[in-house]
Scaffold this motif. Structure first.
Motif, PDB file in Angstrom:
ATOM      1  N   PRO A   1      -5.375  10.786  -0.101  1.00 18.74           N
ATOM      2  CA  PRO A   1      -5.592  10.150  -1.417  1.00 18.74           C
ATOM      3  C   PRO A   1      -4.307  10.035  -2.240  1.00 18.74           C
ATOM      4  O   PRO A   1      -4.098   9.038  -2.931  1.00 18.74           O
ATOM      5  CB  PRO A   1      -6.587  11.088  -2.111  1.00 18.74           C
ATOM      6  CG  PRO A   1      -7.257  11.822  -1.021  1.00 18.74           C
ATOM      7  CD  PRO A   1      -6.253  11.939   0.085  1.00 18.74           C
ATOM      8  N   LEU A   2      -3.442  11.037  -2.135  1.00 17.74           N
ATOM      9  CA  LEU A   2      -2.184  10.990  -2.874  1.00 17.74           C
ATOM     10  C   LEU A   2      -1.255   9.924  -2.302  1.00 17.74           C
ATOM     11  O   LEU A   2      -0.557   9.227  -3.046  1.00 17.74           O
ATOM     12  CB  LEU A   2      -1.522  12.367  -2.842  1.00 17.74           C
ATOM     13  CG  LEU A   2      -0.417  12.609  -3.838  1.00 17.74           C
ATOM     14  CD1 LEU A   2      -0.907  12.397  -5.258  1.00 17.74           C
ATOM     15  CD2 LEU A   2       0.127  14.011  -3.684  1.00 17.74           C
ATOM     16  N   GLN A   3      -1.263   9.757  -0.982  1.00 18.38           N
ATOM     17  CA  GLN A   3      -0.454   8.692  -0.370  1.00 18.38           C
ATOM     18  C   GLN A   3      -0.927   7.317  -0.830  1.00 18.38           C
ATOM     19  O   GLN A   3      -0.121   6.442  -1.123  1.00 18.38           O
ATOM     20  CB  GLN A   3      -0.532   8.775   1.156  1.00 18.38           C
ATOM     21  CG  GLN A   3       0.313   9.852   1.758  1.00 18.38           C
ATOM     22  CD  GLN A   3       0.262   9.838   3.273  1.00 18.38           C
ATOM     23  OE1 GLN A   3      -0.544   9.139   3.873  1.00 18.38           O
ATOM     24  NE2 GLN A   3       1.124  10.624   3.889  1.00 18.38           N
ATOM     25  N   GLN A   4      -2.241   7.139  -0.903  1.00 22.84           N
ATOM     26  CA  GLN A   4      -2.775   5.850  -1.338  1.00 22.84           C
ATOM     27  C   GLN A   4      -2.441   5.578  -2.808  1.00 22.84           C
ATOM     28  O   GLN A   4      -2.077   4.459  -3.169  1.00 22.84           O
ATOM     29  CB  GLN A   4      -4.286   5.809  -1.141  1.00 22.84           C
ATOM     30  CG  GLN A   4      -4.688   5.667   0.295  1.00 22.84           C
ATOM     31  CD  GLN A   4      -6.191   5.595   0.447  1.00 22.84           C
ATOM     32  OE1 GLN A   4      -6.932   5.837  -0.497  1.00 22.84           O
ATOM     33  NE2 GLN A   4      -6.645   5.244   1.638  1.00 22.84           N
ATOM     34  N   ALA A   5      -2.550   6.609  -3.641  1.00 19.90           N
ATOM     35  CA  ALA A   5      -2.236   6.430  -5.063  1.00 19.90           C
ATOM     36  C   ALA A   5      -0.758   6.110  -5.253  1.00 19.90           C
ATOM     37  O   ALA A   5      -0.404   5.215  -6.028  1.00 19.90           O
ATOM     38  CB  ALA A   5      -2.618   7.685  -5.840  1.00 19.90           C
ATOM     39  N   ALA A   6       0.097   6.826  -4.540  1.00 18.83           N
ATOM     40  CA  ALA A   6       1.532   6.577  -4.648  1.00 18.83           C
ATOM     41  C   ALA A   6       1.878   5.181  -4.128  1.00 18.83           C
ATOM     42  O   ALA A   6       2.694   4.472  -4.725  1.00 18.83           O
ATOM     43  CB  ALA A   6       2.312   7.642  -3.883  1.00 18.83           C
ATOM     44  N   GLY A   7       1.239   4.774  -3.040  1.00 21.85           N
ATOM     45  CA  GLY A   7       1.470   3.437  -2.507  1.00 21.85           C
ATOM     46  C   GLY A   7       1.012   2.347  -3.461  1.00 21.85           C
ATOM     47  O   GLY A   7       1.629   1.286  -3.556  1.00 21.85           O
TER      48      GLY A   7
END
Length: 117
Positions: free
Chosen positions: A50-56
Motif C-alpha cells: 500500500p505504501l508503494q502504491q501511495a508513493a507511486g
C-alpha cells in the motif's frame, strides 16, 4: 489499498508534527515525519505494497513542491545575492559532508545485500 498507504504517510506526518511541537522545535515536522518513515521502513525491512502504491501515485506531483521555492528565489534575488558568500559556504560544506556519507551508506547497503543473497 492506496488509501492505507496514504493513511500511513499522514499518520507519520502527524507524529512528526507532535514531536516537533513537544520535543524538537528546531526541526521541521515534515523532516521528522520522513525520519520516522525511514526508521519504520528499516525496522520492517521492506516497503509494504500500500505504501508503494501511495508513493507511486504521489510521485508525478513531486515537481509541484519546487514551485514555492522557485518563486521565492525570483522575488528575493537581491537579498540572496547579498548573502551569497554564506549560502555558497553552506552549500560547499553540505556537499563535503553529504557525498562521503552517501558513499558510506551505499557501501553498507551493498554489503548487507550481499550477506542476504
Amino acid at each position: 489499498m492506496m488509501v492505507r498507504g496514504l493513511f500511513w504517510l499522514v499518520l507519520l506526518q502527524l507524529f512528526g508534527i507532535a514531536l516537533n511541537h513537544w520535543l524538537l522545535p528546531m526541526l521541521p515536522a515534515s523532516i521528522i515525519g520522513l525520519l520516522l518513515l525511514s526508521v519504520w521502513l528499516m525496522w520492517r525491512g521492506a516497503v509494504p505494497e500500500p505504501l508503494q502504491q501511495a508513493a507511486g501515485g504521489l510521485l508525478p506531483y513531486l515537481p509541484l513542491l519546487l514551485a514555492v521555492p522557485a518563486s521565492g528565489i525570483m522575488t528575493s534575488s537581491d537579498l540572496l545575492l547579498g548573502e551569497l558568500p554564506v549560502i555558497a559556504t553552506a552549500l560547499v560544506l553540505s556537499l563535503l559532508v553529504t557525498v562521503p556519507f552517501c558513499g558510506w551508506l551505499l557501501q553498507t547497503l551493498i554489503r548487507r545485500q550481499e550477506r542476504k543473497g
